[in-house]
Design a protein around this motif. Sequence first.
Motif, PDB file in Angstrom:
ATOM      1  N   GLU A 286       0.823  -1.209   0.000  1.00 19.53           N
ATOM      2  CA  GLU A 286       0.000   0.000   0.000  1.00 19.53           C
ATOM      3  C   GLU A 286       0.853   1.253   0.000  1.00 19.53           C
ATOM      4  O   GLU A 286       0.586   2.221  -0.728  1.00 19.53           O
ATOM      5  CB  GLU A 286      -0.915  -0.001   1.220  1.00 19.53           C
ATOM      6  CG  GLU A 286      -1.756   1.260   1.358  1.00 19.53           C
ATOM      7  CD  GLU A 286      -2.408   1.388   2.716  1.00 19.53           C
ATOM      8  OE1 GLU A 286      -1.882   2.116   3.578  1.00 19.53           O
ATOM      9  OE2 GLU A 286      -3.453   0.731   2.919  1.00 19.53           O
TER      10      GLU A 286
ATOM     11  N   TRP B 175      -4.712   8.324  -5.385  1.00 20.42           N
ATOM     12  CA  TRP B 175      -4.608   7.124  -4.552  1.00 20.42           C
ATOM     13  C   TRP B 175      -5.814   7.051  -3.623  1.00 20.42           C
ATOM     14  O   TRP B 175      -6.125   7.999  -2.920  1.00 20.42           O
ATOM     15  CB  TRP B 175      -3.326   7.140  -3.729  1.00 20.42           C
ATOM     16  CG  TRP B 175      -3.202   5.949  -2.833  1.00 20.42           C
ATOM     17  CD1 TRP B 175      -2.790   4.700  -3.173  1.00 20.42           C
ATOM     18  CD2 TRP B 175      -3.538   5.895  -1.445  1.00 20.42           C
ATOM     19  NE1 TRP B 175      -2.830   3.865  -2.085  1.00 20.42           N
ATOM     20  CE2 TRP B 175      -3.292   4.577  -1.007  1.00 20.42           C
ATOM     21  CE3 TRP B 175      -4.011   6.832  -0.533  1.00 20.42           C
ATOM     22  CZ2 TRP B 175      -3.522   4.168   0.305  1.00 20.42           C
ATOM     23  CZ3 TRP B 175      -4.236   6.425   0.775  1.00 20.42           C
ATOM     24  CH2 TRP B 175      -3.991   5.104   1.176  1.00 20.42           C
ATOM     25  N   ASN B 176      -6.496   5.914  -3.669  1.00 20.52           N
ATOM     26  CA  ASN B 176      -7.651   5.699  -2.793  1.00 20.52           C
ATOM     27  C   ASN B 176      -8.693   6.815  -2.942  1.00 20.52           C
ATOM     28  O   ASN B 176      -9.309   7.238  -1.972  1.00 20.52           O
ATOM     29  CB  ASN B 176      -7.176   5.615  -1.335  1.00 20.52           C
ATOM     30  CG  ASN B 176      -8.101   4.775  -0.473  1.00 20.52           C
ATOM     31  OD1 ASN B 176      -8.873   3.958  -0.986  1.00 20.52           O
ATOM     32  ND2 ASN B 176      -8.065   4.976   0.824  1.00 20.52           N
TER      33      ASN B 176
ATOM     34  N   LYS C  31       0.944   4.210  -2.767  1.00 14.49           N
ATOM     35  CA  LYS C  31       0.560   5.560  -2.375  1.00 14.49           C
ATOM     36  C   LYS C  31       1.633   6.593  -2.711  1.00 14.49           C
ATOM     37  O   LYS C  31       1.326   7.669  -3.231  1.00 14.49           O
ATOM     38  CB  LYS C  31       0.263   5.610  -0.872  1.00 14.49           C
ATOM     39  CG  LYS C  31      -0.146   6.981  -0.366  1.00 14.49           C
ATOM     40  CD  LYS C  31      -0.493   6.940   1.112  1.00 14.49           C
ATOM     41  CE  LYS C  31      -0.913   8.312   1.626  1.00 14.49           C
ATOM     42  NZ  LYS C  31      -1.249   8.279   3.080  1.00 14.49           N
TER      43      LYS C  31
END
Length: 207
Positions: free
Chosen positions: A102, A190-191, A106
């Motif tokens: 992750e 990101w996300n 990121k």
Amino acid sequence: MLSFKKIFCVAFLVTSMAFPAHAAEFSAKEMKEMSIFLSNFTELRLLNVKASEFLNEKAPGDMIHFGIWHNYINNFKSRIRLCKDKGCKWGSLTLEGKYVQESLKKYFDFDLKKLSSVEDSNQPFHYDGKLYHFEGADGDSLYVAKVKNAITGKDGLIRISGEVYDDTDSDVGHVEIVGPFTALVRPHTWNGRKTWSLIELNTTVKD
């Protein structure tokens, strides 16, 4: 590594800094966010980084170090757990491997497909198929980045310059400039959140 009690100073310091009024392309909020973004590297003493060299799946040690120490510093309470193995051969702490992946996604927009152990270093990390096992470390000065200028080039990449600060003694009113930096980043989502991925960071700071 950094003393855990100091890590919460990073966001406060960079968000409280004043920025030059002439940097009109980006808002004050965006400049602060850029400072926090780059501080995620300087706090780990990653002071000179080229993503083209750093992101090497054939030699993933640096990437795994980044993912583990980033979470150790910034997500200690929520993600770092005590080792439950008998004897804990590889250290007293654990982190789920997915958080290493992750962090690389990121901050570098990079998909590390295969996780592996990094045991041939002075800070070994053993991967058991789910968890990384390691030992914590503390003590380094707290280096944070302050963005002073940022401009988007015709290639869509953002060129950033600023200064690296030693914030170790900020609690007693002392913040020392340790050197300038330049950085090249790419806009990245990101996300669901707009951020950046690092392409290159250069400083004259001696580690």
